[in-house]
Design an enzyme around this catalytic site. Sequence first.
Site, PDB file in Angstrom:
ATOM      1  N   GLU B  79       0.697  -1.243  -0.161  1.00 18.05           N
ATOM      2  CA  GLU B  79       0.052   0.089  -0.040  1.00 18.05           C
ATOM      3  C   GLU B  79       0.844   1.337   0.159  1.00 18.05           C
ATOM      4  O   GLU B  79       0.592   2.247  -0.472  1.00 18.05           O
ATOM      5  CB  GLU B  79      -1.225   0.042   1.162  1.00 18.05           C
ATOM      6  CG  GLU B  79      -2.069  -1.121   0.921  1.00 18.05           C
ATOM      7  CD  GLU B  79      -1.564  -2.548   1.387  1.00 18.05           C
ATOM      8  OE1 GLU B  79      -0.370  -2.454   1.666  1.00 18.05           O
ATOM      9  OE2 GLU B  79      -2.655  -3.459   0.933  1.00 18.05           O
ATOM     10  N   HIS B 148     -11.097  -5.915   7.818  1.00 16.30           N
ATOM     11  CA  HIS B 148     -11.901  -5.846   6.919  1.00 16.30           C
ATOM     12  C   HIS B 148     -13.193  -5.259   6.967  1.00 16.30           C
ATOM     13  O   HIS B 148     -14.240  -4.971   6.131  1.00 16.30           O
ATOM     14  CB  HIS B 148     -12.258  -7.388   6.136  1.00 16.30           C
ATOM     15  CG  HIS B 148     -11.342  -8.005   5.523  1.00 16.30           C
ATOM     16  ND1 HIS B 148     -10.115  -8.409   6.466  1.00 16.30           N
ATOM     17  CD2 HIS B 148     -10.999  -8.169   4.063  1.00 16.30           C
ATOM     18  CE1 HIS B 148      -9.296  -8.865   5.380  1.00 16.30           C
ATOM     19  NE2 HIS B 148      -9.600  -8.959   4.325  1.00 16.30           N
TER      20      HIS B 148
END
Lengths: 410, 343
Positions: B79, B148
């Site tokens: 990321e 998540h």
Amino acid sequence: MPPPKKKAQRATPQVTKADVGAPDAVSQRPSPEQVIAGLRATSEGGPDLVQLLTPEGERVHHPDFDIDISPEELRGLYRDMVLVRRADREANSLQRQGQLGLWVPLLGQEAAQIGAGRAMRPQDYGFPGYREHGVAWCRGIDPVQILSMYRGTDHGGWDPQQQRFNMYTIVIGNQVLNATGYAMGQKFDGKVGPEEDAEATIAFFGDGATSQGDVHEGFVWATVYNAPVVFFCQNNQWAISEPVERQTRVPIYHRARGYGFPGIRVDGNDVLATLAVTKWAMDECRTGNGPVLIEAFTYRMDAHTTSDDPTRYRLSDELEAWKLKDPIERVRVHLVREGLADQKFFDELEAEADDRAATLRQAVRDLPNPGIDNIFDNVYAEGSPHLDAQKAEFQAYLDGFADSAHGGGH
Amino acid sequence: MAAPTMNRPDSDMPDFEPKVQTITLAKGINMGLRAAMEADKKVLVMGEDVGKLGGVFRITDGLQKDFGEERVLDTPLAESGIIGTAVGLAMRGFRPVCEIQFDGFIFPGFDQIVSQVAKLHNRSKGSIKLPIVIRVPYGGGIGAVEHHSESPEAYFAHTAGLKVVSCSNPVDAYWMIQQAIWSDDPVLFFEPKRRYYEKAQFDPAVSPDPLWSSRQLTSGKDVTVVGYGPTVRIALDGAAAAAEEGKELEVFDLRTLSPLDLGPVYESVRKTGRLVTISEAPSNCSISSEVAARVQRECFYSLQAPVLQVNGFDTPYPMSKAEEEYLPDLDKLLHAVDRSLGY
């Protein structure tokens, strides 16, 4: 019953707080770790080190990397190094005099930075860390703009897009990814190829940064996208107090192999070799054969910053050994020995350095303090009513003082 | 087609003309991305699995096929690399749209976001513009494993130089993603993943609201309710349920979390005297807290009750079988409304 053993008994004497800064601090018995670190840091760089000018000023040749350079160009490189060293020493003094909050010395890394900086073409883009004063000089940036950052009157002051040299990046390693992205953009724009105006990017970072995830990710991105980026690592042997052995078990240039691109170790105290290798690497990148890793093997001859005290972690012997490999002295010896420069050249350069130093000192003292505009402006490209209101509220508060002039600052 | 939104550049590509149709929120973002990519070649989509797969939520479905691998980049799996290279691309004149696969995976990129994305414009005195959009599917309610289901929007709203928005419905999704792309400032674009497949009628002839504006959804005199992203649906359901009991809720969708657009909310609270905020994020130092702080400052003499917050708890997001307990829902909202009215 025997008395309980003391837990943390140590064989070697410990440096206490009272010892720090004492005149004989460096002559105290070094710890084994200091001895080992020092021995490693003064190694010669190994057989793969690319060198074109020996520390004794002797021109040597290399089968893969060589350079044709005119006496005038060589004098130019010498001049660059002398002037950036002089600006660096001036800045160090200005910090000691309280004119700068901090200075990050360049001393010892002049050849690495001038060699790399002069290898760049105008269309190339550079991404510095925070010690790249020599490269900045090559990009046409006035030293006072760099000092403004360390005085606290500005964040740098140059226009990065105009100079094609990004703002200094203090968070270690961030710029390596930014540079890689920029290089990807050069490629997407069709600026990689045989054309004269083809572009490349160069990212500057140090041995300490090689431990950062961002540097690893930059290497990965660059290699899978064939980005035209030169990773220029100045291994100055020290990340503040930590020797390069604390960052890696293999020579830094070996790491490139694992990513699938060339890695070259160059004598970072040799301006000719650094120029030759970096030019080659930039051309490889601009013609589509990037990326390339260069490890410029050099030495940080001064402290990490003016807040640092290297006597706590390294030996003065090490510094003395590296002084013999000084990047400027070897060029001076070469110029004199080969009759490429006369005394007049050296005298005039000395006078120029004096003049520039005086100008720099005055310019630093004349730097205006930032006003509140500098706080609130350019936070958002599209402006911000919220910040406008916050600024107006603060201005009204300042205006409420009898001596309201202190609030404006501009 | 509605008027082009802010900063939309001239284009040599054919106009993208969507028709009146029923779309999901996911489809709205997909169509919005497509429209932006059609309009400007400098718009790139980049992230993990966004190409051939079309993203794990299929938000970028079909884009790589139509725009190629140099405009829809299946990036390596890191990321910080996605954000850090987007910075360089933006400096080069591109408008990267980065996808972070899940809310909880944004943190490896956090350094680049707060250290470079947020600051470079300011540090360069405006020379560098970073028109980067960072798309983040966020929030819970989908029975997912750890990392998540999180709502990390407050971290970014706290950082000067970033803008933060969240869409709550398919039509906004279509317009807001385009408006975010045309913004010259970096925008964190939070997508309520549990609303991805909710549907709405889309009519391209209806002009969008400006991006940096909140929107009033219902009118009522009793309690003002402010939500955003996934909780707007709950607030609307709350208004309907409360109406059956004769209570009128005035519901707002914040849409923009930084900057906040609270002018209309202040007006509403001056009328109702009561405010309940609803958000999935923990309440400590949250968007809800900021709304509460500003409302008490601006509406002090109108408040009949303290501002009440319906939030996730100040705990890590729980295991999914417990998320029903953790998440704000209709009952929790109505309970807060009743408490507010009880003062």
